[in-house]
Enzyme design. Structure first.
Site, PDB file in Angstrom:
ATOM      1  N   THR A   1       2.450   8.585   6.444  1.00  0.00           N
ATOM      2  CA  THR A   1       2.646   7.460   5.436  1.00  0.00           C
ATOM      3  C   THR A   1       3.637   7.334   4.623  1.00  0.00           C
ATOM      4  OG1 THR A   1       3.407   5.429   6.535  1.00  0.00           O
ATOM      5  CG2 THR A   1       1.139   5.807   5.366  1.00  0.00           C
TER       6      THR A   1
ATOM      7  N   HIS B   1     -15.928   7.259   6.386  1.00  0.00           N
ATOM      8  CA  HIS B   1     -16.655   7.520   5.750  1.00  0.00           C
ATOM      9  C   HIS B   1     -17.925   7.628   6.523  1.00  0.00           C
ATOM     10  CE1 HIS B   1     -18.412   8.754   2.069  1.00  0.00           C
ATOM     11  NE2 HIS B   1     -18.428   7.437   1.704  1.00  0.00           N
TER      12      HIS B   1
END
Length: 391
Positions: A310, A362
């Site tokens: 993006t 994560h």
């Protein structure tokens, strides 16, 4: 002959659609392939073209109705012609007016004909939409048109208007996906900065010959897309996704590229970027951007994707933390290029610098993997000749 107009076949991931706007009224003539109605799904707005020349005989669902795949929504009388307007009676002689009347001002679009943001902006700035030249699709007046007009010719007033409008299906879906990402992913963001001096020098040197050879300009996104594809090969965990208790490793780089539209952010997918040339990437991005502006994106253009890029820098963003697009596990955020003083070989120099960010899941990507991935992209872009050689 009466011809039925049906909702296009929707993919399995899309159960239904909402009628956003009828482009024709009952009794109006329609041409083959002319757009009859806009259907809004959770991901994209679809145009439904007329299958034949004729007259729109029947509309079976009003704006706002929910329809399903292959449901009949209208009927066209093939080959028919729209009735000619009734002849106006010859005007009777009338005494001359004392003064020529001024031509009436153009009628303002009804609030329902304006996008919600444009209607609200017009009310806030006390602007008559009929006086504003539209730059949107088919000449529609957009929120930006209203704001720019108000800046050029400010109108005083102390009104404090408010407007309540329902979210569009696309915006609702975006909100749901963002909350799902926030609530289901252990998201973390790491940052770095890139000296784009060599990339900018290469673009300046090769721009003319590149455009002459391929018919498309060489932009920054192709450099980032190719760098990401190379880095994904060396750091496959960043190109993986979580499915229950399993991790799926993707042996290809299908990179979603964020494109902003009037209705929200969409992420069309560049397939197999590792096999694409710079020109292929630039053509694909330009094609998607044009389709997004004109409402021509297809559902299959938005399906899949293993990684997202993006670019908030196009709007002036200097720093941000992008949100991962599930089921993907990472997203790369680009930002504005700013000349800043940096130290090179013990000397202070001015260089075109960009902050970059990687947000990642994560649960499967350790901080070390994410940082090394981002450093990999940094090294490629600061040494573009290595990237071109696959080093």
């Amino acid at each position: 002959m009466s011809i039925e107009v049906k909702v296009p076949v929707l993919p399995e991931s899309v159960s239904d659609a909402t009628i956003a706007n009828w482009r024709k009224k009952v009794g109006e003539a329609v041409a083959r392939d002319e757009n009859l109605v806009d259907l809004e799904t959770d991901k994209v707005v679809l145009e439904v073209p007329s299958p034949v020349d004729g007259v729109l005989k029947e509309i079976r669902f009003d704006t706002g109705a929910t329809v399903t795949s292959e449901q009949v929504i209208a009927v066209i009388e093939q080959g028919a012609a729209a009735p000619a307007p009734a002849k106006a009676e010859a005007p009777k002689a009338a005494p001359a007016a004392p003064a020529k009347a001024a031509a009436p001002a153009a009628a303002a679009p009804a609030p329902s004909q304006l996008p919600p943001g444009a209607a609200f902006a017009a009310a806030v700035n006390q602007v008559n939409p009929a006086e504003v030249a539209g730059t949107g699709r088919r000449g529609a007046v957009t929120k930006e048109d209203i704001v720019n007009y108000a800046k050029a010719a400010p109108v005083g007033g102390g009104a404090r208007p408010e407007e309540r409008v329902p979210m569009t299906r696309i915006r609702t879906r975006i909100a749901e996906r963002l909350m799902h990402s926030k609530n289901s992913i252990a998201m973390l963001t790491s940052f770095n900065e890139i000296n784009l001096g060599k990339v900018m020098a290469m673009r300046k040197e090769m721009q003319e010959s590149f455009e002459k050879t391929y018919g498309i300009k060489l932009g920054f996104m192709s450099f980032f897309a190719k760098a990401a594809a190379e880095a994904l090969k060396r750091h496959p965990i960043v190109n993986a996704s979580v499915d229950g208790n399993d991790v799926i490793y993707h042996g290809y780089s299908d990179i979603s590229v964020a494109v902003s539209t009037d209705k929200g952010l969409v992420t069309p997918v560049l397939r197999n970027v590792e096999r694409m040339s710079f020109a292929d990437v630039e053509r694909a991005i330009a094609g998607y951007a044009k389709a997004a502006r004109e409402g021509g994106l297809k559902l299959e253009d938005l399906q899949g994707g293993t990684f997202t890029i993006t670019n908030g820098g196009t709007f002036g963003s200097l720093f941000s933390t992008p949100i991962v697009n599930p089921p993907q596990s990472a997203i790369l955020g680009m930002h504005a290029i700013k000349e800043r003083p940096i130290v090179e070989n013990g000397q202070i120099v001015i260089a075109p610098m960009m902050y970059v960010a990687i947000s990642y899941d994560h649960r499967i990507i350790d901080g070390k993997d994410a940082v090394l991935f981002l450093v990999d992209i940094k090294n490629q872009l600061e040494n573009p000749h290595r990237m071109l050689l696959g080093l």
